[in-house]
Structures are given as C-alpha cells and as structure tokens.
Design an enzyme around this catalytic site. Structure first.
Site, PDB file in Angstrom:
ATOM      1  N   GLY A  11       0.832  -1.209   0.000  1.00  0.00           N
ATOM      2  CA  GLY A  11       0.000   0.000   0.000  1.00  0.00           C
ATOM      3  C   GLY A  11       0.860   1.249   0.000  1.00  0.00           C
ATOM      4  O   GLY A  11       0.478   2.293   0.530  1.00  0.00           O
ATOM      5  N   ALA A  13       1.665   3.481  -2.063  1.00  0.00           N
ATOM      6  CA  ALA A  13       1.227   4.733  -2.688  1.00  0.00           C
ATOM      7  C   ALA A  13       0.049   5.361  -1.944  1.00  0.00           C
ATOM      8  O   ALA A  13      -0.439   6.422  -2.334  1.00  0.00           O
ATOM      9  CB  ALA A  13       0.843   4.498  -4.147  1.00  0.00           C
ATOM     10  N   GLN A  15      -2.125   6.854   1.554  1.00  0.00           N
ATOM     11  CA  GLN A  15      -1.804   8.000   2.406  1.00  0.00           C
ATOM     12  C   GLN A  15      -0.966   7.622   3.632  1.00  0.00           C
ATOM     13  O   GLN A  15      -0.095   8.387   4.038  1.00  0.00           O
ATOM     14  CB  GLN A  15      -3.029   8.832   2.765  1.00  0.00           C
ATOM     15  CG  GLN A  15      -4.243   8.112   3.275  1.00  0.00           C
ATOM     16  CD  GLN A  15      -5.065   9.003   4.198  1.00  0.00           C
ATOM     17  OE1 GLN A  15      -4.782  10.195   4.341  1.00  0.00           O
ATOM     18  NE2 GLN A  15      -6.057   8.425   4.848  1.00  0.00           N
ATOM     19  N   GLY A  17       1.221   5.163   3.642  1.00  0.00           N
ATOM     20  CA  GLY A  17       2.538   4.919   3.030  1.00  0.00           C
ATOM     21  C   GLY A  17       3.325   6.207   2.845  1.00  0.00           C
ATOM     22  O   GLY A  17       4.531   6.270   3.121  1.00  0.00           O
ATOM     23  N   ASN A 105     -10.525  -8.863   1.309  1.00  0.00           N
ATOM     24  CA  ASN A 105      -9.278  -8.799   2.067  1.00  0.00           C
ATOM     25  C   ASN A 105      -8.745 -10.186   2.396  1.00  0.00           C
ATOM     26  O   ASN A 105      -7.536 -10.384   2.482  1.00  0.00           O
ATOM     27  CB  ASN A 105      -9.464  -7.946   3.316  1.00  0.00           C
ATOM     28  CG  ASN A 105      -9.406  -6.481   2.943  1.00  0.00           C
ATOM     29  OD1 ASN A 105      -8.395  -6.023   2.433  1.00  0.00           O
ATOM     30  ND2 ASN A 105     -10.501  -5.775   3.125  1.00  0.00           N
ATOM     31  N   GLN A 112      -0.735 -12.923   0.528  1.00  0.00           N
ATOM     32  CA  GLN A 112       0.456 -12.294   1.104  1.00  0.00           C
ATOM     33  C   GLN A 112       1.066 -13.162   2.209  1.00  0.00           C
ATOM     34  O   GLN A 112       2.294 -13.199   2.362  1.00  0.00           O
ATOM     35  CB  GLN A 112       0.133 -10.874   1.585  1.00  0.00           C
ATOM     36  CG  GLN A 112      -0.172  -9.967   0.360  1.00  0.00           C
ATOM     37  CD  GLN A 112      -0.328  -8.502   0.685  1.00  0.00           C
ATOM     38  OE1 GLN A 112      -0.386  -8.104   1.843  1.00  0.00           O
ATOM     39  NE2 GLN A 112      -0.405  -7.682  -0.350  1.00  0.00           N
ATOM     40  N   GLY A 130      -3.686  -2.765   7.471  1.00  0.00           N
ATOM     41  CA  GLY A 130      -4.906  -2.719   6.655  1.00  0.00           C
ATOM     42  C   GLY A 130      -6.070  -3.397   7.354  1.00  0.00           C
ATOM     43  O   GLY A 130      -5.925  -4.475   7.930  1.00  0.00           O
ATOM     44  N   ASN A 131      -7.217  -2.752   7.300  1.00  0.00           N
ATOM     45  CA  ASN A 131      -8.395  -3.253   8.012  1.00  0.00           C
ATOM     46  C   ASN A 131      -9.184  -4.303   7.228  1.00  0.00           C
ATOM     47  O   ASN A 131      -9.167  -4.285   6.005  1.00  0.00           O
ATOM     48  CB  ASN A 131      -9.308  -2.066   8.343  1.00  0.00           C
ATOM     49  CG  ASN A 131      -8.788  -1.333   9.569  1.00  0.00           C
ATOM     50  OD1 ASN A 131      -8.419  -1.962  10.550  1.00  0.00           O
ATOM     51  ND2 ASN A 131      -8.764  -0.015   9.496  1.00  0.00           N
ATOM     52  N   ASP A 159      -4.365   3.311  18.587  1.00  0.00           N
ATOM     53  CA  ASP A 159      -5.380   3.413  19.633  1.00  0.00           C
ATOM     54  C   ASP A 159      -4.716   3.650  20.991  1.00  0.00           C
ATOM     55  O   ASP A 159      -5.174   4.465  21.796  1.00  0.00           O
ATOM     56  CB  ASP A 159      -6.213   2.130  19.663  1.00  0.00           C
ATOM     57  CG  ASP A 159      -6.736   1.784  18.282  1.00  0.00           C
ATOM     58  OD1 ASP A 159      -7.510   2.579  17.738  1.00  0.00           O
ATOM     59  OD2 ASP A 159      -6.332   0.743  17.737  1.00  0.00           O
ATOM     60  N   HIS A 187      -9.077  -3.817  16.748  1.00  0.00           N
ATOM     61  CA  HIS A 187      -8.892  -2.447  16.247  1.00  0.00           C
ATOM     62  C   HIS A 187     -10.181  -2.037  15.544  1.00  0.00           C
ATOM     63  O   HIS A 187     -10.323  -2.139  14.339  1.00  0.00           O
ATOM     64  CB  HIS A 187      -7.707  -2.353  15.285  1.00  0.00           C
ATOM     65  CG  HIS A 187      -7.690  -1.029  14.568  1.00  0.00           C
ATOM     66  ND1 HIS A 187      -7.435   0.149  15.219  1.00  0.00           N
ATOM     67  CD2 HIS A 187      -7.964  -0.697  13.285  1.00  0.00           C
ATOM     68  CE1 HIS A 187      -7.537   1.146  14.356  1.00  0.00           C
ATOM     69  NE2 HIS A 187      -7.867   0.662  13.173  1.00  0.00           N
TER      70      HIS A 187
HETATM   71  P1  NAX Z   1      -5.205   4.322   1.072  1.00  0.00           P
HETATM   72  O1  NAX Z   1      -6.446   3.883   0.367  1.00  0.00           O
HETATM   73  O2  NAX Z   1      -4.751   5.724   0.980  1.00  0.00           O
HETATM   74  O3  NAX Z   1      -3.992   3.403   0.590  1.00  0.00           O
HETATM   75  C1  NAX Z   1      -4.070   2.021   0.515  1.00  0.00           C
HETATM   76  C2  NAX Z   1      -3.162   1.589  -0.598  1.00  0.00           C
HETATM   77  O4  NAX Z   1      -3.104   0.166  -0.579  1.00  0.00           O
HETATM   78  C3  NAX Z   1      -3.660   1.989  -1.993  1.00  0.00           C
HETATM   79  O5  NAX Z   1      -2.643   2.726  -2.664  1.00  0.00           O
HETATM   80  C4  NAX Z   1      -3.948   0.657  -2.674  1.00  0.00           C
HETATM   81  O6  NAX Z   1      -3.644   0.662  -4.048  1.00  0.00           O
HETATM   82  C5  NAX Z   1      -3.014  -0.276  -1.914  1.00  0.00           C
HETATM   83  N1  NAX Z   1      -3.373  -1.692  -1.980  1.00  0.00           N
HETATM   84  C6  NAX Z   1      -4.610  -2.257  -1.997  1.00  0.00           C
HETATM   85  N2  NAX Z   1      -4.522  -3.577  -2.112  1.00  0.00           N
HETATM   86  C7  NAX Z   1      -3.202  -3.872  -2.163  1.00  0.00           C
HETATM   87  C8  NAX Z   1      -2.488  -5.082  -2.300  1.00  0.00           C
HETATM   88  N3  NAX Z   1      -3.131  -6.247  -2.431  1.00  0.00           N
HETATM   89  N4  NAX Z   1      -1.144  -5.021  -2.312  1.00  0.00           N
HETATM   90  C9  NAX Z   1      -0.498  -3.852  -2.224  1.00  0.00           C
HETATM   91  N5  NAX Z   1      -1.125  -2.655  -2.105  1.00  0.00           N
HETATM   92  C10 NAX Z   1      -2.466  -2.685  -2.086  1.00  0.00           C
HETATM   93  O7  NAX Z   1      -5.405   3.879   2.590  1.00  0.00           O
HETATM   94  P2  NAX Z   1      -4.600   4.361   3.881  1.00  0.00           P
HETATM   95  O8  NAX Z   1      -5.255   5.539   4.448  1.00  0.00           O
HETATM   96  O9  NAX Z   1      -3.153   4.405   3.573  1.00  0.00           O
HETATM   97  O10 NAX Z   1      -4.934   3.148   4.882  1.00  0.00           O
HETATM   98  C11 NAX Z   1      -4.465   1.846   4.639  1.00  0.00           C
HETATM   99  C12 NAX Z   1      -5.165   0.851   5.537  1.00  0.00           C
HETATM  100  O11 NAX Z   1      -4.901   1.130   6.888  1.00  0.00           O
HETATM  101  C13 NAX Z   1      -6.695   0.859   5.407  1.00  0.00           C
HETATM  102  O12 NAX Z   1      -7.157  -0.474   5.397  1.00  0.00           O
HETATM  103  C14 NAX Z   1      -7.128   1.537   6.673  1.00  0.00           C
HETATM  104  O13 NAX Z   1      -8.443   1.182   7.052  1.00  0.00           O
HETATM  105  C15 NAX Z   1      -6.104   1.031   7.631  1.00  0.00           C
HETATM  106  N6  NAX Z   1      -5.914   1.749   8.893  1.00  0.00           N
HETATM  107  C16 NAX Z   1      -5.583   1.039   9.975  1.00  0.00           C
HETATM  108  C17 NAX Z   1      -5.274   1.620  11.181  1.00  0.00           C
HETATM  109  C18 NAX Z   1      -4.864   0.813  12.347  1.00  0.00           C
HETATM  110  O14 NAX Z   1      -4.660   1.395  13.413  1.00  0.00           O
HETATM  111  N7  NAX Z   1      -4.742  -0.509  12.269  1.00  0.00           N
HETATM  112  C19 NAX Z   1      -5.369   3.089  11.353  1.00  0.00           C
HETATM  113  C20 NAX Z   1      -5.321   3.845  10.076  1.00  0.00           C
HETATM  114  C21 NAX Z   1      -6.032   3.200   8.919  1.00  0.00           C
HETATM  115  O15 NAX Z   1      -7.397   3.510   8.991  1.00  0.00           O
END
Ligand code: NAX
Length: 332
Positions: A11, A13, A15, A17, A105, A112, A130-131, A159, A187
C-alpha cells in the site's frame, strides 16, 4: 553501522505509506545506526504513484537509505524481507457488505501470507495495518506455513497512543508521565482503552482524573468513547482517515518490538492469543505487552474492573464473529 534491514511496505502509494516511508528511511523506526532497504508493493494501477514516492525518497537524500525498489509482485517485494508492513488493503466502498469486505481482504492476506512464507526471511516480523487488521493478521499468519504465528501482529498502537494522549491532556502532564495504559480487543470501535492499571507521574490514573470509581465520570463518559471514536472524529475533521498518526504508530510498534518497551511500562499490540485473560486461543487480540528483540510477552496478572471485563468480552465477541465469517468463506 550494521547490514541493511530489508523492509517491505504494501500500500506504498496510499496515504499512510506517504507518511510512513520517509519516517522509516530517516531511521526513526529501526534506529540511527541501521540502514534500511525499502521494498514498495502496490497494485498495478498504483505502481506509477509508488514510483513517484520512491523518487521523493531519493530526493530526501537519507543517509540510512540503502535502496528503494517498487513492484506489484508480492514474491519479489517480500524476497528476504526482515520486516513486512502490510498497510495496503481493500477499502470498503459504497454498497459493499461486510462479508464482501472480508472476502476481498481475505484473498489479499491469504496470498500475502503465502508469499511471506515462501520468500521472506524465516525470522521476518509482520505488522498488519490494513483493516480489518486483527482478522487480516489472523488470515496471513494462518497461510504463512512455517513462520511462527507469534511473529505476526496487528496495529493497535494508534489506539494506544490516542489513549495516552487523551489521558495526558486531561491530567495536564506530558505524555511521558503516563504509564500502564492498555487497549484491549479489536482495532475497531469495540476496542476497550483501559486506565485501570495506568499511572500519571506515579499516581493511579483514575484518581488523578478525579474518577476513582468504576464505570462513572470522565473515564466511562468521555475517555473511553473518545478513544473508540477517534478515527471517526479525524475523518469528520480532515475529510480523510488518520494517516500521519497511523504511520507514527507503525514506527512506534516496530521500534518497540525490536528495541524494547521502556522499563516499567508496556504497550498495546494485537497478537495471537494463548488464552491469556480468557481470550480464546488463536484470536489476534490487542493485549498489554512488553517487547524486546522481536519477541513479546503479555503482561500478566492485571486486574480488570467490571467495565474493562465487559468491554474486552464485547470486543472478543466481535473478533470471534469475524473469525467465523472468514471460516465460512473457507479462508481459514
Ligand atoms: P489508502 O487507500 O490511501 O492506501 C491504501 C493503498 O493500498 C492503496 O494505494 C492501494 O492501491 C493499496 N493496496 C490495496 N490492495 C493492495 C495489495 N493487495 N497489495 C499492495 N497494495 C495494495 O489507505 P490508507 O489511508 O493508507 O490506509 C491503509 C489501511 O490502513 C486501510 O485499510 C485503513 O483502514 C487502515 N488503517 C488502519 C489503522 C490501524 O490502526 N490498524 C489506522 C489507520 C487506517 O485507517
């Protein structure tokens, strides 16, 4: 200095990342003496954007950055990885049901997990961001045959940090004066941030915040819901989900896992349950942990008050429901 550590970030690219990669390359995550080699994994459609992030990393001229590679193939990205940060996941889109999200997912984290087992270093440490993070970690660990489940974790440090910050602000002290906070469970909004064993400058936190009895006052009325709903509050304010704070939490999680939690306190981390605190074995659940050298131990013997016990049970019920949903899809 030591040999470079290979860190794979999925991920890349996205936000998180964008906030995370410069922190890793600067040495914030593994320390000022450890060079890092970064592997950025993205889906094909976002690969060009990830190349742009890699260009910016070059432009930072970080002294510790030993190289950056970008790709859309998990096997290549995970080859020899010492640390894998699984940030990328499929977001929930309009009209998508919960089971569709888990299925989408499930496919990502099954693949992965296998790719990690086949290509990463045998001693790799994995953090799922990732959630739904806890359940994605469970899926990845299950499919990573040969890698210990103890080396997989999910991020609840954001958290935890939110809880520490809220308590410090309420008490009017720096965050460094706070110890012994725990986030239990999933989470998600069911997580339970627990101040039962917390201290502020050595004094019991419930007493400091003027809320010494169970289930009343600031802790139950303000603190617990504020931490549980903080993600939603950030989205409301920013128009986008937490990114800088999530990245910072990943840095803290990995740094403490390798370099150790400070003496006299602990952190929160979602790890595979061995049955501690009545959490069913095998669930990936947030616990109070001490860490060092890539290993963790659940802090034993904490007393949970009635509210904490009920909060943990509710969150565990949600984790069990997620595990059932994944099983029903044949993913476990
Ligand atoms: P973004 O949508 O900005 O970025 C996610 C990136 O992952 C995208 O660029 C997408 O192309 C890429 N991606 C999707 N599937 C992929 C795969 N199979 N292999 C490689 N890359 C892949 O999301 P972002 O804000 O960066 O958040 C990422 C994840 O973190 C989300 O699932 C979000 O819900 C989760 N979070 C988890 C948190 C935690 O505390 N555990 C907090 C923050 C965030 O909400």
């Amino acid at each position: 200095t030591t040999a470079p550590v290979t860190v794979a970030v999925t991920g890349a690219a996205g936000q998180i990342g964008y906030s995370l990669l410069p922190r890793i390359a600067s040495g914030a995550m593994l320390g000022p003496d450890t060079p890092v080699r970064l592997r950025l994994l993205e889906v094909p459609a976002a690969r060009a954007a990830a190349e742009g992030v890699a260009m910016e990393l070059d432009d930072c001229a970080f002294g510790l950055l030993a190289g950056v590679e970008v790709g859309d193939d998990a096997a290549t990205a995970f080859e020899g990885a010492d640390v894998a940060l699984l940030v990328g996941s499929r977001p929930r889109t309009r009209g998508m049901e919960r089971k569709d999200l888990i299925a989408a997912n499930g496919a990502i984290f099954t693949a992965q997990g296998r790719a990690l087992a086949d290509h990463a270093d045998d001693d790799v440490r994995v953090v799922v961001v990732g959630n739904p993070a806890n359940t994605n970690a469970l899926i990845a660990a299950t499919h990573a045959a040969g890698l210990p489940a103890r080396h997989f974790s999910a991020l609840t440090r954001l958290d935890h940090n939110r809880a520490v910050a809220q308590l410090a602000r309420r008490a009017g002290v720096p965050v460094t004066a706070v110890r012994g906070v725990t986030v239990w469970g999933n989470h998600s909004a069911t997580q339970y941030p627990d101040l039962g064993a917390a201290t502020v400058a050595g004094r019991p936190a419930p007493e400091v915040v003027g809320d010494p009895s169970e289930g009343t006052g600031w802790v139950a009325g303000t603190f617990v819901p504020a931490v549980q709903q903080r993600g939603a509050a950030i989205i409301e304010a920013r128009g986008a989900s937490s990114a800088a704070s999530a990245a910072s939490a990943v840095v803290d999680h990995v740094r403490d896992w390798f370099l150790g939690t400070p003496e006299g306190t602990w952190t929160s981390m979602a790890v595979v349950s061995d049955g501690a605190y009545g959490v069913p074995e095998g669930l990936v659940c947030s616990f109070p942990v001490t860490t060092r050298g890539g290993e963790w131990e659940v802090v034993p013997g904490l007393r949970l008050d009635a509210a904490a016990r009920a909060g943990l049970e509710r969150s565990v019920a949600e984790l069990e429901a997620e595990r059932e949903a994944v099983r029903a899809l044949g993913l476990l």
